[in-house]
Motif scaffolding. Structure first.
Motif, PDB file in Angstrom:
ATOM      1  N   THR A   5       0.854  -1.182   0.000  1.00 23.22           N
ATOM      2  CA  THR A   5       0.000   0.000   0.000  1.00 23.22           C
ATOM      3  C   THR A   5       0.886   1.227   0.000  1.00 23.22           C
ATOM      4  O   THR A   5       1.761   1.359   0.855  1.00 23.22           O
ATOM      5  CB  THR A   5      -0.900   0.019   1.255  1.00 23.22           C
ATOM      6  N   PRO A   6       0.701   2.129  -0.967  1.00 25.40           N
ATOM      7  CA  PRO A   6       1.546   3.328  -0.999  1.00 25.40           C
ATOM      8  C   PRO A   6       1.306   4.188   0.246  1.00 25.40           C
ATOM      9  O   PRO A   6       0.203   4.220   0.790  1.00 25.40           O
ATOM     10  CB  PRO A   6       1.133   4.059  -2.265  1.00 25.40           C
ATOM     11  N   LYS A   7       2.346   4.848   0.658  1.00 27.01           N
ATOM     12  CA  LYS A   7       2.262   5.745   1.802  1.00 27.01           C
ATOM     13  C   LYS A   7       1.340   6.910   1.435  1.00 27.01           C
ATOM     14  O   LYS A   7       1.456   7.471   0.343  1.00 27.01           O
ATOM     15  CB  LYS A   7       3.673   6.264   2.129  1.00 27.01           C
ATOM     16  N   PRO A   8       0.406   7.264   2.338  1.00 18.89           N
ATOM     17  CA  PRO A   8      -0.486   8.378   1.990  1.00 18.89           C
ATOM     18  C   PRO A   8       0.279   9.684   1.864  1.00 18.89           C
ATOM     19  O   PRO A   8       1.261   9.929   2.571  1.00 18.89           O
ATOM     20  CB  PRO A   8      -1.474   8.434   3.164  1.00 18.89           C
TER      21      PRO A   8
END
Length: 111
Positions: A5-8
């Protein structure tokens, strides 16, 4: 393997000039920097930060100064320090990041 999951992305101020991280406001990177140039500048920045850490571990004041100077050059080129990018003309902005990238490309990654 699970998907990564990409970092927000950090929250930005309404004008887009700053990001808010941990409740603190920091100047945002100039959004007009071309992606390839921005990626190279971030690579230089992270290498310089690693060099600062290595110099601190080695207690090498000269290497620390050189590494911190590289961090500063990268941060100015990214628009995060120096004259605010939103106060510069497009030509001044292009000159800022081009000059910084050229200076960093000429320097070795380790002092």
């Amino acid at each position: 393997m699970p998907a990564v999951t990409p970092k927000p992305r950090p929250v930005t101020t309404p004008d887009g000039h700053h990001v808010v991280i941990g409740g603190r406001r920091w100047r945002a990177t100039d959004p007009r920097i071309p992606e390839a140039a921005g990626a190279r500048l971030r690579t230089h920045l992270m290498a310089a930060r690693r060099a600062v850490a290595a110099a601190l571990r080695a207690r090498d004041a000269g290497a620390e100064r050189a590494a911190r100077a590289r961090v500063h050059t990268a941060k100015v080129a990214l628009g995060e320090r120096g004259t605010p990018w939103w106060e510069q003309t497009p030509a001044e902005r292009r000159e800022r990041w081009s000059r910084g990238l050229a200076a960093l490309d000429e320097q070795p990654d380790t002092p």
